[in-house]
Write a protein that holds these residues in place. Structure first.
Motif, PDB file in Angstrom:
ATOM      1  N   ILE A 190      -5.707   1.063   4.768  1.00 16.15           N
ATOM      2  CA  ILE A 190      -6.351   0.059   3.909  1.00 16.15           C
ATOM      3  C   ILE A 190      -5.301  -0.946   3.444  1.00 16.15           C
ATOM      4  N   ARG A 191      -4.164  -0.428   3.040  1.00 16.79           N
ATOM      5  CA  ARG A 191      -3.112  -1.274   2.466  1.00 16.79           C
ATOM      6  C   ARG A 191      -2.615  -2.324   3.453  1.00 16.79           C
ATOM      7  N   ILE A 192      -2.462  -1.957   4.733  1.00 23.68           N
ATOM      8  CA  ILE A 192      -1.895  -2.894   5.707  1.00 23.68           C
ATOM      9  C   ILE A 192      -2.955  -3.726   6.418  1.00 23.68           C
ATOM     10  N   SER A 193      -4.221  -3.380   6.257  1.00 23.60           N
ATOM     11  CA  SER A 193      -5.265  -4.053   7.029  1.00 23.60           C
ATOM     12  C   SER A 193      -5.440  -5.499   6.599  1.00 23.60           C
ATOM     13  N   GLY A 194      -5.886  -6.296   7.559  1.00 24.97           N
ATOM     14  CA  GLY A 194      -6.178  -7.697   7.253  1.00 24.97           C
ATOM     15  C   GLY A 194      -4.994  -8.463   6.725  1.00 24.97           C
ATOM     16  N   GLY A 195      -3.798  -8.137   7.233  1.00 22.44           N
ATOM     17  CA  GLY A 195      -2.602  -8.813   6.756  1.00 22.44           C
ATOM     18  C   GLY A 195      -2.336  -8.550   5.281  1.00 22.44           C
ATOM     19  N   GLY A 196      -2.733  -7.347   4.822  1.00 24.33           N
ATOM     20  CA  GLY A 196      -2.535  -6.997   3.426  1.00 24.33           C
ATOM     21  C   GLY A 196      -3.661  -7.427   2.509  1.00 24.33           C
ATOM     22  N   ARG A 197      -4.747  -7.981   3.105  1.00 22.71           N
ATOM     23  CA  ARG A 197      -5.894  -8.432   2.303  1.00 22.71           C
ATOM     24  C   ARG A 197      -7.132  -7.555   2.512  1.00 22.71           C
ATOM     25  N   CYS A 198      -7.067  -6.583   3.390  1.00 18.05           N
ATOM     26  CA  CYS A 198      -8.140  -5.624   3.662  1.00 18.05           C
ATOM     27  C   CYS A 198      -9.453  -6.292   4.087  1.00 18.05           C
ATOM     28  N   PHE A 257     -21.475  -1.640   0.023  1.00 15.87           N
ATOM     29  CA  PHE A 257     -20.041  -1.648  -0.272  1.00 15.87           C
ATOM     30  C   PHE A 257     -19.623  -2.941  -0.968  1.00 15.87           C
ATOM     31  N   ILE A 258     -20.264  -4.043  -0.616  1.00 17.94           N
ATOM     32  CA  ILE A 258     -19.988  -5.297  -1.321  1.00 17.94           C
ATOM     33  C   ILE A 258     -20.301  -5.124  -2.808  1.00 17.94           C
ATOM     34  N   ALA A 259     -21.419  -4.439  -3.112  1.00 21.48           N
ATOM     35  CA  ALA A 259     -21.768  -4.183  -4.512  1.00 21.48           C
ATOM     36  C   ALA A 259     -20.700  -3.315  -5.176  1.00 21.48           C
ATOM     37  N   ARG A 260     -20.130  -2.378  -4.415  1.00 19.16           N
ATOM     38  CA  ARG A 260     -19.058  -1.532  -4.955  1.00 19.16           C
ATOM     39  C   ARG A 260     -17.829  -2.392  -5.274  1.00 19.16           C
ATOM     40  N   MET A 261     -17.497  -3.306  -4.382  1.00 24.02           N
ATOM     41  CA  MET A 261     -16.372  -4.216  -4.621  1.00 24.02           C
ATOM     42  C   MET A 261     -16.608  -5.054  -5.874  1.00 24.02           C
ATOM     43  N   GLY A 266     -18.504  -4.284  -8.355  1.00 28.02           N
ATOM     44  CA  GLY A 266     -18.418  -3.392  -9.502  1.00 28.02           C
ATOM     45  C   GLY A 266     -16.982  -3.102  -9.898  1.00 28.02           C
ATOM     46  N   TRP A 267     -16.102  -3.092  -8.923  1.00 24.97           N
ATOM     47  CA  TRP A 267     -14.680  -2.892  -9.211  1.00 24.97           C
ATOM     48  C   TRP A 267     -14.025  -4.163  -9.769  1.00 24.97           C
ATOM     49  N   GLY A 268     -14.726  -5.272  -9.663  1.00 23.37           N
ATOM     50  CA  GLY A 268     -14.148  -6.536 -10.110  1.00 23.37           C
ATOM     51  C   GLY A 268     -13.142  -7.106  -9.132  1.00 23.37           C
ATOM     52  N   ILE A 269     -13.264  -6.728  -7.852  1.00 26.31           N
ATOM     53  CA  ILE A 269     -12.339  -7.226  -6.828  1.00 26.31           C
ATOM     54  C   ILE A 269     -12.983  -8.433  -6.142  1.00 26.31           C
ATOM     55  N   SER A 270     -12.376  -9.577  -6.275  1.00 25.87           N
ATOM     56  CA  SER A 270     -12.931 -10.793  -5.666  1.00 25.87           C
ATOM     57  C   SER A 270     -12.642 -10.810  -4.172  1.00 25.87           C
ATOM     58  N   TRP A 271     -13.543 -11.465  -3.432  1.00 28.05           N
ATOM     59  CA  TRP A 271     -13.432 -11.461  -1.974  1.00 28.05           C
ATOM     60  C   TRP A 271     -13.988 -12.760  -1.410  1.00 28.05           C
ATOM     61  N   HIS A 272     -13.751 -12.963  -0.116  1.00 29.89           N
ATOM     62  CA  HIS A 272     -14.243 -14.162   0.548  1.00 29.89           C
ATOM     63  C   HIS A 272     -14.555 -13.854   2.009  1.00 29.89           C
ATOM     64  N   GLU A 273     -15.427 -14.670   2.592  1.00 28.01           N
ATOM     65  CA  GLU A 273     -15.713 -14.573   4.026  1.00 28.01           C
ATOM     66  C   GLU A 273     -14.727 -15.456   4.764  1.00 28.01           C
ATOM     67  N   LYS A 274     -14.110 -14.920   5.796  1.00 22.23           N
ATOM     68  CA  LYS A 274     -13.125 -15.681   6.547  1.00 22.23           C
ATOM     69  C   LYS A 274     -13.789 -16.315   7.772  1.00 22.23           C
ATOM     70  N   THR A 275     -13.981 -15.576   8.823  1.00 19.16           N
ATOM     71  CA  THR A 275     -14.691 -16.065  10.006  1.00 19.16           C
ATOM     72  C   THR A 275     -15.552 -14.939  10.557  1.00 19.16           C
ATOM     73  N   THR A 295      -4.168  -3.470  -1.943  1.00 15.90           N
ATOM     74  CA  THR A 295      -3.852  -2.348  -2.820  1.00 15.90           C
ATOM     75  C   THR A 295      -4.871  -2.213  -3.942  1.00 15.90           C
ATOM     76  N   GLN A 296      -5.595  -3.287  -4.245  1.00 15.58           N
ATOM     77  CA  GLN A 296      -6.663  -3.203  -5.242  1.00 15.58           C
ATOM     78  C   GLN A 296      -7.744  -2.213  -4.820  1.00 15.58           C
ATOM     79  N   VAL A 297      -8.057  -2.224  -3.518  1.00 14.09           N
ATOM     80  CA  VAL A 297      -9.081  -1.324  -3.004  1.00 14.09           C
ATOM     81  C   VAL A 297      -8.599   0.119  -3.078  1.00 14.09           C
ATOM     82  N   VAL A 298      -7.354   0.355  -2.689  1.00 11.61           N
ATOM     83  CA  VAL A 298      -6.789   1.707  -2.754  1.00 11.61           C
ATOM     84  C   VAL A 298      -6.798   2.206  -4.198  1.00 11.61           C
ATOM     85  N   ALA A 299      -6.370   1.359  -5.109  1.00 19.32           N
ATOM     86  CA  ALA A 299      -6.335   1.746  -6.516  1.00 19.32           C
ATOM     87  C   ALA A 299      -7.731   2.061  -7.038  1.00 19.32           C
TER      88      ALA A 299
END
Length: 405
Positions: free
Chosen positions: A54-62, A94-98, A100-109, A120-124
């Motif tokens: 999880i930590r290394i995925s997506g260039g560190g952005r998961c 899972f998006i709802a879980r994110m 709920g955790w207060g982790i902001s995200w975006h769609e890339k492509t 690391t936010q996801v791991v934590a």
């Protein structure tokens, strides 16, 4: 350690409800769900930190999931096996879980969703949820054996002693990226308990080429080209990257999961343009123009130079007939190459194959012939496309097991 010795060692010990082997995405999620149901859960991992992939995925952005989850984007001997878990715990869940955790995200492509900040936010968040639910986590703890206990349940031999439990969830992942501690332990357990395996091989991995191809590929190393790569009826439209070993980039990683040794692939770098018409127009404007100059309007200049040497080393457009220009166009549309191999598990993002889904209950992930034994995530013969699909399989399969263990 045989079953009787393990049973004797563990006699009188407090028994857990669930032991999860592996503190990756699938293992942590299964553990959280089971602990929330009031089960007494322990997660064990030989790594020093949880969720390393999880930590290394997506260039560190998961790249934590994809908006386009669909069964045809997963490879398996039985592609429909994944449907039950994926439908019951979806990307939207899972998006709802994110959220709920207060982790902001975006769609890339292409529907790929990434954290705005660090993975690391996801791991934590996962480890905090596990702790809040009452689950325990042992890191840096090797597991040497798992045996069926004579009185029922299992005995698990670890570096901290032997434990007793009712259920074992195997979430040990595959063989990919061994430098992070990946092993084939989950496959060994499956074989030990009589479950069949589908042949494993590296997936989502760069492809390598023979010396004659590398002679011209190496000078192009670092060059990225947008295009389409095909293998049989399967094709992907994304970037391709030349390397010192061959080809990489998203399109190549995708096709690698379908490619097998001895087979060819075809590159299309024309991007749907009428290459022959472009070259005829260029020839009319400047018959002394070099072919590479005209091609550089379609592909990067370094690649244009190579294509010129392969297609028409004489160079000048005025010397090339319409038929010759059509041949040039065909090369850009259907450039055939035969890889000799891949970079292997060292750089593979996933492992194809694994525990045969015929031996598992699609709804619960439990081994059909071994009550209390579950397999989730990458260790199972379910492999997704690049772009968040494999994480969604981890969440969904872990969730499915967590509802019943």
């Amino acid at each position: 350690m045989d079953a009787m010795r393990m049973a004797g060692y563990g006699a009188g010990m407090e028994k857990l409800d669930v032991i999860v082997l592996g503190a990756g995405a699938a293992g942590l999620f299964a553990a959280i769900e089971a602990a929330r149901r009031g089960r007494r859960v322990l997660v064990i991992d030989h790594a020093k930190a949880p969720g390393e992939k999880i930590r290394i995925s997506g260039g560190g952005r998961c790249n934590f999931t994809n908006l386009g989850i669909a069964p045809d984007r997963f490879l398996s001997r039985n592609p429909r096996f994944a449907l039950s878990a994926l439908k019951r715990y979806t990307q939207w869940d899972f998006i709802a879980r994110m959220d709920g955790w207060g982790i902001s995200w975006h769609e890339k492509t292409l529907g790929q969703l990434f954290c705005d900040g660090s993975a690391t936010q996801v791991v934590a968040a996962l480890t905090q949820d596990l702790a809040r639910a009452g689950g325990d986590l042992w890191l840096g703890c090797a597991v040497s054996a798992v045996e069926a206990a004579p009185e029922g349940g299992f005995m698990v031999a670890t570096a901290r002693g032997t434990l007793r439990c009712d259920s074992v969830v195997v979430a040990t992942g595959g063989k990919s990226i061994p430098k992070m501690g990946a092993t084939g332990f989950g496959y060994q357990l499956a074989t030990q308990f009589g479950l069949p395996l589908v042949e494993t091989r590296p997936g989502l991995v760069p492809l390598t080429f023979a010396e004659q191809e590398l002679a011209w590929m190496t000078p192009l190393a670092g060059l990225s080209v947008e295009g389409r790569v095909r293998h049989g009826r399967t094709e992907f439209d994304e970037a391709m990257l030349f390397t010192h070993r061959g080809l990489s980039g998203p399109a190549i990683l995708q096709i690698s999961s379908y490619w097998r040794e001895g087979e060819g692939i075809a590159l299309d770098v024309s991007l749907g343009r009428d290459v022959a018409a472009h070259l005829r127009d260029a020839r009319a404007r400047g018959p002394k123009l070099a072919l590479r100059t005209a091609l550089s309007g379609l592909v990067p200049e370094r690649l244009a130079r190579h294509l010129e040497t392969v297609i028409a080393p004489a160079g000048a457009l005025g010397t090339l007939s319409n038929a010759a220009l059509e041949q040039v166009a065909e090369v850009l549309r259907n450039w055939r190459l035969i890889p000799v191999g891949s970079e292997g598990y060292r750089t593979a993002e996933v492992t194809l194959g694994g525990v045969d889904t015929d031996a598992l209950d699609a709804r619960t992930m439990q081994a059909k012939g071994v009550p209390g034994l579950y397999f989730v995530g990458e260790v199972v013969d379910v492999t997704g496309w690049l772009g968040g699909y494999n994480f969604q399989w981890a969440w969904s399969s872990g969730w499915a097991a967590g509802q019943v263990v």
